[in-house]
Enzyme design. Structure first.
Site, PDB file in Angstrom:
ATOM      1  NE  ARG A 102      -3.819   0.701   1.962  1.00 25.13           N
ATOM      2  CZ  ARG A 102      -5.031   0.786   2.518  1.00 25.13           C
ATOM      3  NH1 ARG A 102      -5.209   1.477   3.633  1.00 25.13           N
ATOM      4  NH2 ARG A 102      -6.061   0.179   1.977  1.00 25.13           N
ATOM      5  CG  HIS A 129      -8.433   0.132  -2.751  1.00 26.21           C
ATOM      6  ND1 HIS A 129      -7.661  -0.973  -2.436  1.00 26.21           N
ATOM      7  CD2 HIS A 129      -9.026   0.512  -1.577  1.00 26.21           C
ATOM      8  CE1 HIS A 129      -7.789  -1.241  -1.151  1.00 26.21           C
ATOM      9  NE2 HIS A 129      -8.602  -0.357  -0.606  1.00 26.21           N
ATOM     10  CD  GLN A 132     -13.040  -1.810  -0.477  1.00 23.67           C
ATOM     11  OE1 GLN A 132     -12.267  -1.726   0.465  1.00 23.67           O
ATOM     12  NE2 GLN A 132     -14.256  -2.343  -0.347  1.00 23.67           N
ATOM     13  CG  ASP A 220     -13.481   6.568  -1.153  1.00 22.93           C
ATOM     14  OD1 ASP A 220     -13.471   6.367   0.076  1.00 22.93           O
ATOM     15  OD2 ASP A 220     -12.441   6.542  -1.847  1.00 22.93           O
ATOM     16  CB  CYS A 260     -13.972   1.300   0.166  1.00 25.21           C
ATOM     17  SG  CYS A 260     -13.369   2.995   0.339  1.00 25.21           S
ATOM     18  NE  ARG A 288     -10.313  -5.059   0.652  1.00 20.64           N
ATOM     19  CZ  ARG A 288      -9.533  -4.072   1.114  1.00 20.64           C
ATOM     20  NH1 ARG A 288     -10.083  -3.036   1.682  1.00 20.64           N
ATOM     21  NH2 ARG A 288      -8.220  -4.115   0.966  1.00 20.64           N
TER      22      ARG A 288
HETATM   23  N1  NVA Z   1      -9.911   6.914  -1.337  1.00 20.64           N
HETATM   24  C1  NVA Z   1      -9.535   6.432  -0.025  1.00 20.64           C
HETATM   25  C2  NVA Z   1      -9.784   4.966   0.099  1.00 20.64           C
HETATM   26  C3  NVA Z   1      -9.464   4.398   1.455  1.00 20.64           C
HETATM   27  C4  NVA Z   1      -9.652   2.920   1.539  1.00 20.64           C
HETATM   28  C5  NVA Z   1      -8.082   6.754   0.244  1.00 20.64           C
HETATM   29  O1  NVA Z   1      -7.260   6.567  -0.661  1.00 20.64           O
HETATM   30  O2  NVA Z   1      -7.771   7.215   1.346  1.00 20.64           O
HETATM   31  N1   CP Z   2     -11.155   0.042   2.589  1.00 21.23           N
HETATM   32  C1   CP Z   2      -9.884  -0.058   2.995  1.00 21.23           C
HETATM   33  O1   CP Z   2      -8.959  -0.311   2.220  1.00 21.23           O
HETATM   34  O2   CP Z   2      -9.718   0.088   4.341  1.00 21.23           O
HETATM   35  P1   CP Z   2      -8.348   0.284   5.119  1.00 21.23           P
HETATM   36  O3   CP Z   2      -7.786   1.622   4.705  1.00 21.23           O
HETATM   37  O4   CP Z   2      -8.726   0.251   6.565  1.00 21.23           O
HETATM   38  O5   CP Z   2      -7.404  -0.816   4.750  1.00 21.23           O
END
Ligand code: NVA
Ligand code: CP
Length: 301
Positions: A102, A129, A132, A220, A260, A288
């Protein structure tokens, strides 16, 4: 399929195979049927951003498959002090059987795949992502039975989630409508892909228009990880891009709502709609685990 870097790389057949395997693994887990497909294998998990779901579901999923997850915070790795990703990839490939990462830049994930020799799984970048969205597709099929004739509507930021949802939903045959403010549309690469689907794709700045006749509504956060400094500006830009009771009246009466998570109540979604659709949203979070186990089995067994 060697890696999971972005939805654009997957064929429809590969997506469906992952979803079918995810359903099977979910069934096996619920019925106490052991499924140690990754016995003795090790997954390194590199996190340059926070996580609740991704970390815990990958870690638990790896144990359930008989393997070992290794949490690698970028604060502790030399990568956090500037060791090139090319070198990190070649070193970690000699210890591990797979890497989940990540991070911010999509290029870092693509570079890991290019220079390493083990499967790489994208656990979220600023661009996409995919883990997800595989869980989201699994959830949609679980609640709706199939993808045939369904319309997905995404409201809000043209961000990593929007990008992956556009690609994933179009690839499995759904119609897609996106409502974003003009300055926050998805990147050209995604819009060019979507244009190939003709009138199955619609892009607007009017949430009510996008939600018309939708079977699945998704939103989101307005400010993603790394954009905290712009939160105030974004709050202004996204006012009105909210899933609320009024918007729900435009969708089909049996529409489901996904998010998500983490969610910001009264920003992108009201508390009322969130709680009315909590069954779907938390099944999505659970999925997930199953979807990622399927990805790991496909790539690492
Ligand atoms: N768009 C959000 C998704 C989190 C799972 C982010 O990148 O923070
Ligand atoms: N939706 C998601 O990826 O959650 P986290 O940021 O908690 O991993």
């Amino acid at each position: 399929m060697k890696h999971l870097l972005k939805m654009l790389d997957l064929s429809t057949e590969e997506i469906i195979e992952i979803l079918n395997l995810a359903d099977q693994l979910k069934y096996e887990l619920k019925h106490g049927i052991p499924h140690p497909h990754l016995k003795g294998k090790t997954l390194g998990m590199i996190f340059q951003k926070s996580s609740t779901r991704t970390r815990v579901s990958f870690e638990t999923g790896m144990y359930q498959l008989g393997g070992y997850p290794l949490f690698l915070s970028s604060n502790d790795l030399q990568i956090g002090r500037g060791e090139p990703v090319q070198d990190t990839a070649r070193v970690l490939s000699r210890y591990l059987d797979g890497i989940m990462i990540r991070t911010f830049e999509q290029k870092e994930v693509e570079d890991l795949a290019e220079y390493g020799s083990i499967p790489i799984i994208n656990g979220l970048t600023d661009f996409c992502h995919p883990c997800q969205v595989l869980a989201d597709l699994m959830t949609i099929r679980e609640f709706k039975g199939s993808f045939d004739g369904l319309k997905m509507c995404f409201i809000g930021d043209g961000n990593n989630m929007a990008n992956s949802l556009i690609v994933g939903c179009l690839k499995v045959g759904m119609s897609v409508a996106i409502a974003c403010p003009d300055d926050y549309q998805p990147p050209k690469e995604i819009l060019d892909f979507a244009k190939g689907y003709g009138d199955k794709f619609e892009m607007t700045n009017l949430p009510a228009q996008a939600a018309k006749g939708a079977d699945v509504l998704i939103t989101d956060v307005w400010a993603s990880m790394g954009q905290e400094g712009e939160a105030e500006k974004r709050r202004k830009a996204f006012a009105g891009y909210q899933i609320n009771d009024d918007l729900m009246t435009k969708a089909n009466a049996d529409a489901i709502v996904l998010h998500c998570l983490p969610a910001h109540r009264e920003e992108e979604i009201t508390e009322k709609v969130f709680e009315a659709h909590a069954d779907e949203i938390f099944e999505e979070a659970e999925n997930r685990l199953h979807a990622q186990k399927a990805v790991m089995v496909k790539l690492m067994s």
